[in-house]
Design an enzyme around this catalytic site. Structure first.
Site, mmCIF file in Angstrom:
data_model
loop_
_atom_site.group_PDB
_atom_site.id
_atom_site.type_symbol
_atom_site.label_atom_id
_atom_site.label_comp_id
_atom_site.label_asym_id
_atom_site.label_seq_id
_atom_site.Cartn_x
_atom_site.Cartn_y
_atom_site.Cartn_z
ATOM 1 N N ASP A 1 0.799 -1.223 0.000
ATOM 2 C CA ASP A 1 0.000 0.000 0.000
ATOM 3 C C ASP A 1 0.833 1.275 0.000
ATOM 4 O OD1 ASP A 1 0.699 -0.964 2.558
ATOM 5 O OD2 ASP A 1 -0.909 0.143 3.549
ATOM 6 N N GLU B 1 -0.484 -2.409 5.204
ATOM 7 C CA GLU B 1 0.489 -2.313 6.296
ATOM 8 C C GLU B 1 0.428 -0.952 6.950
ATOM 9 O OE1 GLU B 1 3.870 -1.077 8.424
ATOM 10 O OE2 GLU B 1 3.470 -0.332 6.409
#
Length: 445
Positions: free
Chosen positions: A105, A172
């Site tokens: 991400d 994350e």
């Protein structure tokens, strides 16, 4: 990943170490040369990932692109694990199960690096706010290094035996992706690993240098809200009110004693009040204040002391202020707790010896633990008795820039900065060589 600690600043690295970055590996070892030959195509992947970041749990394009690469290499690939996660499995005879992880991400940051392939992506955050998106934490280097490692291990299937599990983890940055994958059967639907490996780029270290930390490497991260109640009224007549701003200030001040007076001075911890919200006008005493906290620790015992202490202090200060029971502060802890990262100590030190033999002593160093957080920790904590775990750092700052910053006292862009632009080819090549060598050592025939 919320890490911006000057991990390597105390190591005294200098331009004299330039040779360490280009020192040849063992003549019989072709990993470095093979990765170098692959770099042009790897950098195409990197530039595409960098220009097209996606926010947490929105990594649809990213996952599809990299899943296709894993299938091309011969992996058995499953998409949509933990919403947008990818699991790629390659069975190659009897032997250990080794899991390699990369996170996918990006962050809600408007890129300002000036790179020709800089992100211009805009997206809607879960809070409904339109924002720019950037790989300001270097996850694009993580994913490209993951691809590079996969290619090397497939090329060397004759050298290893066992089961290789390579995962791409979502979310994350919000501390939720690892748990989402585990809850979706990562360790039950797929081969359960005995070893879990990962790396993270470092914005305070020279490009190509490797840092490792035995034991606790990153912190427990708790997010806490405190709703301080009061009785509002006119600012000219405070005697008829119960001022939540004053009570909130008392709570903020007393919270500082949790670390300074209730913990062993050698037991690292942080209690930070990042926001104090109250009132809307100069002459009105509000009836509510809100404190937003981040709390960091390493051990579970220290974490429990801090969390219990926050509740006790909030209630105790309210009692001292004369608040009735129905106006006691409300302490709410976020569900997105991120556990501390623990690198298996003996394995970490053994691996460090191997990395020093490969890269040279000057290029590999032990670094202090950080108070940043990483949900990589979830994989080890899922079964600490049977899983060995290690995450390491790979520096990303061009060496000349690093030395200039040190000499002139210039503050370098940190992770999560809109200006963070790692020397990506060096990060990718170093990480892929290290991950490949580590995996081959664990799974050697």
């Amino acid at each position: 990943m919320p890490v911006a600690t000057p991990l390597f600043r105390s190591l005294g690295l200098s331009a004299a170490l330039t040779l360490a970055l280009v020192a040849p590996a063992n003549a019989q070892d072709t990993i470095r040369a093979d990765i170098a030959a692959d770099l042009p195509s790897l950098m195409e992947i990197y530039r595409d990932l960098h220009a097209n970041p996606e926010l947490s749990f929105q990594e649809v394009r990213t996952a599809k692109k990299l899943a296709a690469e894993a299938r091309r290499l011969g992996f058995d690939v499953t998409e949509g694990v933990g919403k947008t996660g990818v699991v790629a499995v390659m069975k190659n005879g009897a032997g250990p199960v080794v899991m390699l992880r990369a996170d996918m991400d990006g962050l809600p940051v408007v890129e300002q690096t000036g790179l020709p392939f800089a992100s211009k992506v805009r997206a809607m955050s879960p809070a409904g706010i339109e924002t720019g998106v950037m790989h300001a934490c270097g996850h694009d280097t993580h994913m490209t290094g993951w691809v590079a490692t996969a290619r090397q291990l497939v090329r060397r299937k004759a050298e290893w035996s066992g089961t290789l599990v390579m995962i791409l983890q979502p979310a994350e940055e919000i501390g939720s992706g690892a748990l989402a994958m585990l809850d979706d059967g990562l360790f039950t639907r797929f081969p359960k690993p005995q070893y879990v490996l990962g790396f993270h780029d470092a914005a305070q270290a020279p490009a190509g240098f490797i840092g490792y930390t035995p034991g606790f490497a990153l912190a427990n991260v708790d997010t806490i809200d405190i709703k301080v109640k009061g009785l509002g009224g006119h600012g000219a007549y405070p005697q008829s009110t119960k001022d939540p701003v004053v009570l909130g200030a008392r709570i903020v001040t007393t919270l500082q004693t949790l670390v300074s007076r209730e913990l062993d001075p050698q037991d690292a911890a942080v209690v930070t009040v990042g926001s104090f919200q109250a009132g809307a006008k100069h002459n009105i005493i509000s009836d509510e204040a809100r404190l937003l906290l981040t709390v960091r620790s390493y051990s579970d015992a220290t974490r429990a002391k801090l969390l219990d202490g926050i509740k006790r202090i909030a209630r105790g200060e309210a009692i001292a202020a004369g608040m009735p029971d129905d106006k006691m502060p409300e302490v709410t802890m976020s569900d997105t707790f991120t556990p501390a990262v623990y690198n298996s100590p003996e394995f970490t030190l053994e691996t460090a010896k191997m990395l020093k033999a490969r890269f040279g002593d000057q290029r590999v160093a032990q670094v202090p633990a950080s108070m940043g957080g990483e949900d990589f920790s979830r994989f080890y904590r899922a079964d600490p008795d049977n899983i060995t775990s290690l995450i390491f750092w790979v520096g990303g700052v061009p060496l000349a820039e690093y030395n200039k910053a040190k000499a002139e006292g210039i503050e370098m862009p940190s992770l999560h900065s809109p200006f963070w632009a790692p020397e990506a080819d060096t990060v990718i090549a170093t990480a892929a060589e290290a991950m490949t060598a580590m995996t081959l050592k664990l799974m050697a025939k």
